[in-house]
Design a protein around this motif. Structure first.
Motif, mmCIF file in Angstrom:
data_model
loop_
_atom_site.group_PDB
_atom_site.id
_atom_site.type_symbol
_atom_site.label_atom_id
_atom_site.label_comp_id
_atom_site.label_asym_id
_atom_site.label_seq_id
_atom_site.Cartn_x
_atom_site.Cartn_y
_atom_site.Cartn_z
ATOM 1 N N TYR A 124 0.832 -1.201 0.000
ATOM 2 C CA TYR A 124 0.000 0.000 0.000
ATOM 3 C C TYR A 124 0.867 1.252 0.000
ATOM 4 O O TYR A 124 0.617 2.215 -0.750
ATOM 5 N N TYR A 133 -6.305 -2.339 -6.298
ATOM 6 C CA TYR A 133 -7.273 -1.602 -5.477
ATOM 7 C C TYR A 133 -7.832 -0.420 -6.251
ATOM 8 O O TYR A 133 -7.225 0.080 -7.198
ATOM 9 N N ASN A 184 -6.732 -2.742 3.989
ATOM 10 C CA ASN A 184 -7.757 -1.820 3.501
ATOM 11 C C ASN A 184 -9.158 -2.417 3.545
ATOM 12 O O ASN A 184 -10.140 -1.723 3.298
ATOM 13 N N LYS A 216 -12.051 -1.654 -2.575
ATOM 14 C CA LYS A 216 -11.810 -3.053 -2.908
ATOM 15 C C LYS A 216 -13.012 -3.574 -3.672
ATOM 16 O O LYS A 216 -14.144 -3.473 -3.184
#
Length: 506
Positions: A117, A157, A231, A270
């Motif tokens: 991320y 993502y 996430n 997501k």
């Protein structure tokens, strides 16, 4: 008052002494897990080679592994012991918060995804399209912390999360600050989900003390969503808030738009959240369930979803490129995914016959087709059930929870099917259906037990134990799949025979 009788416990409500034991056993487990994280968690400095480093090769490896397993056992056992519900909703919230405290201040645990991320956010902040290239080619300065398997893959993502990751990378000022901010985002998503649980549970007629305990005290939430800063926490927070708006304010155009935007933002974090959208459209209907009513109210909801998706794509300047990145999320092949395990076993059988069937891609494709069919079946069953209920406002009070329970439970089952039939399974994926089934399901063991087992699949440094048990794990999973198919077939056959049998004459 002295001499007054103690209040009797309600059925299924735990006593004070067992609940207190569970609270402090879980706290001890959380503290042990935090210690394991400090000693051998997914630290940036952990050595990584062509394959993930195993924790027992490092310093104090056996000690770290032992502390991790004992802590996990304590935390899972405490959660399991109160699976029918905590003494009260407030008690559940306080205990879950108590368990979360040590996990919020330790190192990342259970996986190294948070470093991916961070690098994806860094790449976007420095003008690189994370959907077109991997973080290695982007030149991320924290590349050594990223798991090797994800260094050359584009981000899977949505634009909402890429923007959040970029904000963390810029405001964090370095890797440590970025990780802290990403963990705060995960905490915010978890708190948002916690705020929504009571309203959803009451709407579905489920005790709030049970719903809050099942989700918030689940070790997967503390270890993976919070400590691991996944996430999924942000996705679940937005998803539950969008559904709560639909449950509270069905049929109101403004509320439908807001709910659609929230659900669209969840998808843009997501893509898994897209499975819930057909059932959200059912929840949006106000009045009788007719095609006209669903098109009328569903259109407002769809407009909000599209506004969020298009707005995020335009704001980020990345367009729909994130959809292409989803195809690389299945690069990891592990037996914890049932279709992947079945493919492994077919390949093993082919190897014994001197052939290479390469069955994993085929098994995964069949599973995805089956998933699409199951989602359609679940939606149709929910639709026919809701049409049978009629206008709830004209029914007796006991049917007041009929609509939200039907739609939310169907959405939870669709997410459960997604987890089971997806090409890849990671432990934190189990939190997707858990969030909705916790507020709707009458029986809980069938989804609580797999969640408890999933807690033992990883080690603090991110090592996945499935990598070391490929053949036996694949055989065991395939045997489980065949057993469940046989049991389900027998059960459905008996029900059909019972339905066709003539009624006994008086």
């Amino acid at each position: 008052m002295p001499g007054s009788p103690r209040p009797r416990l309600r059925r299924g409500e735990p006593g004070r002494a067992p609940a207190a034991r569970a609270r402090y056993a879980g706290l001890a487990g959380a503290v042990l897990l935090a210690v394991a994280g400090y000693l051998g968690g997914a630290l940036p400095s952990a050595p990584l080679g062509a394959t993930p480093a195993t924790i027992w090769q490092g310093r104090n490896g056996p000690l770290v592994t032992g502390v991790w397993l004992v802590g996990t056992a304590l935390l899972v056992g405490a959660w399991w012991s109160l699976r029918r519900g905590a003494p009260s909703t407030g008690w559940a919230y306080r205990t879950a918060g108590l368990w979360a405290l040590p996990l919020l201040v330790t190192a990342p645990m259970g996986s190294r995804d948070v470093y991916s991320y961070a690098c994806q956010g860094w790449a976007y902040a420095h003008g690189v399209d994370p959907y077109a290239t991997g973080v290695a080619e982007a030149g991320c300065p924290w590349l050594d912390s990223v798991a090797p398997i994800w260094r050359d893959t584009p981000a899977p993502y949505g634009p909402t999360f890429v923007l959040l990751a970029a904000l963390a990378a810029v405001a964090g000022g370095g890797l440590t600050g970025t990780i802290v901010l990403l963990r705060l985002f995960a905490l915010a998503g978890t708190l948002l989900a916690a705020l929504c649980l009571p309203g959803l549970a009451r709407a579905a007629g489920v005790p709030t003390r049970r719903a809050a305990w099942l989700l918030l005290a689940c070790p997967l939430v503390g270890v993976h969503l919070l400590a691991g800063a996944h996430n999924d926490a942000v996705m679940l927070g937005l998803l539950l808030l969008g559904l709560l708006v639909l449950v509270r304010l069905p049929g109101r155009p403004g509320a439908l738009l807001v709910a659609g935007v929230l659900l669209g933002l969840a998808v843009a974090v997501k893509a898994t959240a897209v499975v819930v959208l057909p059932f959200a459209a059912l929840t949006a209907v106000h009045g009788r369930y007719t095609v006209r009513g669903m098109l009328r109210d569903g259109a407002w909801l769809a407009a909000g979803v599209l506004a969020a998706l298009v707005g995020g794509s335009l704001l980020s300047g990345l367009g729909p490129g994130w959809i292409g990145g989803l195809s690389r999320s299945g690069d990891s092949a592990q037996w914890t995914s049932p279709p992947t395990a079945v493919g492994f076993v077919i390949d093993y059988a082919g190897a014994l016959a001197g052939r290479d069937p390469d069955a994993v891609p085929v098994a995964r494709a069949v599973a995805l087709a089956l998933l699409a069919l199951l989602v359609v079946v679940l939606w149709w069953r929910a639709w026919t059930t809701l049409r049978g209920l009629g206008d709830v406002r004209q029914r007796v009070a006991r049917l007041a929870a009929g609509r939200p329970r039907v739609t939310l439970r169907a959405a939870g089952l669709a997410l459960a099917a997604t987890v089971v039939l997806a090409p890849v399974f990671h432990p934190w994926y189990a939190t997707w259906p858990l969030a909705l089934l916790a507020v709707t399901a009458a029986r809980t063991t069938w989804f609580v037990l797999p969640s408890a087992v999933a807690c033992f699949l990883t080690l603090p440094d991110g090592t996945n134990l499935a990598r070391f048990t490929k053949a036996p794990g694949a055989l065991a999973m395939t045997a489980l799949v065949l057993t469940l198919v046989i049991v389900l077939t027998v059960t459905l056959t008996r029900r059909r025979r019972a339905a066709r049998a003539p009624a006994p004459t008086p």
